[in-house]
Enzyme design. Sequence first.
Site, mmCIF file in Angstrom:
data_model
loop_
_atom_site.group_PDB
_atom_site.id
_atom_site.type_symbol
_atom_site.label_atom_id
_atom_site.label_comp_id
_atom_site.label_asym_id
_atom_site.label_seq_id
_atom_site.Cartn_x
_atom_site.Cartn_y
_atom_site.Cartn_z
ATOM 1 N N LYS A 83 3.434 1.432 16.327
ATOM 2 C CA LYS A 83 4.410 2.027 15.459
ATOM 3 C C LYS A 83 4.216 2.532 14.007
ATOM 4 C CE LYS A 83 6.018 -1.802 11.997
ATOM 5 N NZ LYS A 83 5.377 -2.659 10.809
ATOM 6 N N GLN A 84 3.497 3.077 14.316
ATOM 7 C CA GLN A 84 2.513 4.192 12.862
ATOM 8 C C GLN A 84 1.200 5.226 12.718
ATOM 9 O OE1 GLN A 84 3.199 0.864 10.166
ATOM 10 N NE2 GLN A 84 2.741 2.306 8.532
ATOM 11 N N TRP A 135 0.967 -0.972 -0.087
ATOM 12 C CA TRP A 135 -0.104 -0.115 0.114
ATOM 13 C C TRP A 135 0.889 1.067 0.174
ATOM 14 C CZ3 TRP A 135 -1.714 3.499 4.692
ATOM 15 C CH2 TRP A 135 -0.989 2.894 5.437
ATOM 16 N N ASP A 136 1.971 0.820 0.265
ATOM 17 C CA ASP A 136 3.251 1.968 0.434
ATOM 18 C C ASP A 136 2.889 3.042 -0.908
ATOM 19 O OD1 ASP A 136 3.763 0.274 1.876
ATOM 20 O OD2 ASP A 136 6.148 0.679 2.010
ATOM 21 N N GLU A 178 0.917 -1.613 13.522
ATOM 22 C CA GLU A 178 0.515 -3.207 12.723
ATOM 23 C C GLU A 178 1.547 -4.274 14.039
ATOM 24 O OE1 GLU A 178 3.698 -4.522 9.864
ATOM 25 O OE2 GLU A 178 2.177 -4.062 7.967
HETATM 26 C C1 BGC Z 1 4.912 -1.277 7.678
HETATM 27 C C2 BGC Z 1 3.340 -0.666 6.337
HETATM 28 C C3 BGC Z 1 4.658 -0.679 5.452
HETATM 29 C C4 BGC Z 1 5.539 -2.620 5.123
HETATM 30 C C5 BGC Z 1 6.551 -2.390 3.846
HETATM 31 C C6 BGC Z 1 5.880 -2.009 7.254
HETATM 32 O O1 BGC Z 1 6.932 -2.131 8.722
HETATM 33 O O2 BGC Z 1 4.199 -1.411 8.600
HETATM 34 O O3 BGC Z 1 2.714 -0.094 6.725
HETATM 35 O O4 BGC Z 1 3.564 -1.428 3.979
HETATM 36 O O5 BGC Z 1 6.441 -2.009 5.672
HETATM 37 O O6 BGC Z 1 6.893 -0.902 3.652
#
Ligand code: BGC
Length: 775
Positions: A601-602, A357-358, A488
Amino acid sequence: MKDYIIHHNWKIIEEGFNPEYNRISESIFSIGNGKMGQRANFEENYSGDSLNGTYVAGIYYPDKTRVGWWKNGYPEYFAKIINSTNWIGIRVKINGEELDLAKVKVLSFTRELDMQNGLLSRRFVAEMKNGNQVEVSSHRFVSITATEIGAIRYTVKALNYSGEIQVIPFLDGDVENEDSNYDEKFWVEISRAVGGNEGYLTVETLKTQFQLCTGMWFQLIKNGEKVDSKITNRNKEKYVEVSQKVEVSEGDEITVEKFSSTVSSLYYKNEELVEKAKEAIDLAADAGFDVLFESHKDAWLEKWETSDIIIEGDVAAQQGIRFNIFQLNQTYSGEDERLNIGPKGFTGEKYGGVTYWDTEAYCLPFYLSTAPQKVSRNLLVYRHKHLQKAIENAEKLGFTNGAALYPMVTINGEECHNEWEITFEEIHRNGAIAYAVYDYVNYTGDKEYLASYGFEVLLGISRFWSQRVNWSADKKKYVMLGVTGPNEYENNVNNNFHTSYMAVWTLKYTLEVIAYLKTEFPFLYEEMVTKWKFNEIQETEKWQDIINNMYFPRDEKRGIYLQQDGFLDKDLTPVSELAESDRPINQKWSWDRILRAPYIKQADTLQSIYLFQENFSAKEIKAHFDFYEPLTVHESSLSPCVHSILAAKIGYQEKSYEMYLRTARLDLDDYNNDTEDGLHITSMGGTWMSFVMGLGGMRVVNGELTFNPFLPDKWKSYSFRIDFGGAHLKVTKEGQYFVIENHSDCDVNALVWGDKVSIKGNDSVRLRKVAKHIL
Ligand code: BGC
């Protein structure tokens, strides 16, 4: 955190030989052209620690999934864009002794990446075991104009001896991936041919049967004159080499010019590959290194013309932002809608080089603003092409009626991710893909896209959301159970605000798009109703009911939405009170402890607030930011950018700048100790966003361009460039002033600090922030 990269406005420089950082430097100094790319491995043999990586976009292997506990619905494989034929190799023997920097004495060493011109260089002096000293300088690029071509100019100078130098340019297809799940090799040989100063090697991936033909051509020059000595060759399975010897006296210089061509079955028929590789090699050899480099360099200058960001007064920041832009431009050029952007681009194996999804959430804005429209359109068309697979993916999970669930990780539309809490539950990705359609149309005004592609994707995603929610008789609301948000560090939660918000927004937007299509494209719309068996009245009634009655967890006292049900039950000790020794928590804590902790986390709730800023008052944004930022550990590189943009929005300029800095030099300073795995390419899109949308405060609201810029105290000025509404703009923030230069014939309107301004074609405006603009 490392601090060995020398600061420079346009170059990335490493002085001194640092074998312990070699994997990091191999990532940082990577080069690519959107079609292929490679880590900065050495041309000559190197027996020290190194991760070999040469990647060709779209050429992947379905590596059989390895999991502990199989769940129905898991994918059979993880697609990986794999390490492929090494074309850079040039072995060098000095009086019979192999030049290998791990074995000889390195007296000096400099590595440089010239970002302005897309050129990777090295210069070193090495002393061989017998005391013979050589000075080597190498220059290498992968052409962004002739995208099948790689070129190397490799010079060896005999510093203190006379004798023999042997050069052995080769192609090596006997390569592997370090992350192979079952230690398999992924390639088999189809053909090899070597003769004179040329060689060709065709290999094929197991299972996917992509064929890749790599050609090489070389010439040896001594003190400016071509060397005519005998060329010998050797070959074995998946390997060809040519070799030439030359006698040198002290002070002599010999140069190997090696060109490679990389062609694949993605673009040509198998039986044509060798011929196509040869054609490309012939063209390169005829043109020569300097001519090839000139056109490559000119194309880079053009890219910088539309995408450069200039910072006055801070070289480290200048180098950082240019590095991000450079790497984004190296990774994706948007000519082929089958290609996409892996989180590590062509710079490492992690994440398999495939799509997350990035792309939609963090990369699209960069390409929308700095590249021709077709580039971002192709990113969207990529997902449209995968719609049928997304429908099948949802069917596997029990959804019906054309509901589409796009994969978390994919290359060809099939799901590759295999952790149930992400594969099945991290469904907000569907929201990002729907939002990208809106983002593109809102930015470019290309509404026709909705008719030809956008609506179908939105319909599939809306159908998914309408089946994914369920009615809670208890709450008398629709709820969304068992999901994982962008954070996550929480799995299988109920009513994740971000996911539910994206779902409701998608339904609303799809209704708007339907209304638009019915008026503007009535016949086409009717065709789609039939094609997709769309029961408009019945399906949209349900959507409207969900829109009206969706449940969002909320804390009225604090005036905020909660990340998910029960969030307030957690011990809300802020991150600032965690001991340094506990960080990063994903390395220091058990997963169980992470799941129970409040640490984010984000950006999660803040992710949707960032996307839909206009739906929240400044006071509401502030309340959410003040609650969530102190709990956020930013252990995904995709996080600080969103916080930086929102901090700027609510006037937290210091915080915004701090968050921006965290992303800007993430890889150059190896901030997270993981640059050796590859660069954080998709988060580089986030860095660009936090610059332009955070510091620059740029946003397109209902098709209107707006800016709310501020200048960090440490800088004298900055400027960035964007394409908008057919115009090319350069905007500069200097002191209290904000200047918009319109380098095009199109007039453009914008809203700066809330005031309307018009910038005529080839004109500029200079504005000053006055008291009424200050929050
Ligand atoms: C992030 C995801 C991301 C993935 C790839 C993960 O660490 O939590 O949001 O899509 O890394 O960059």
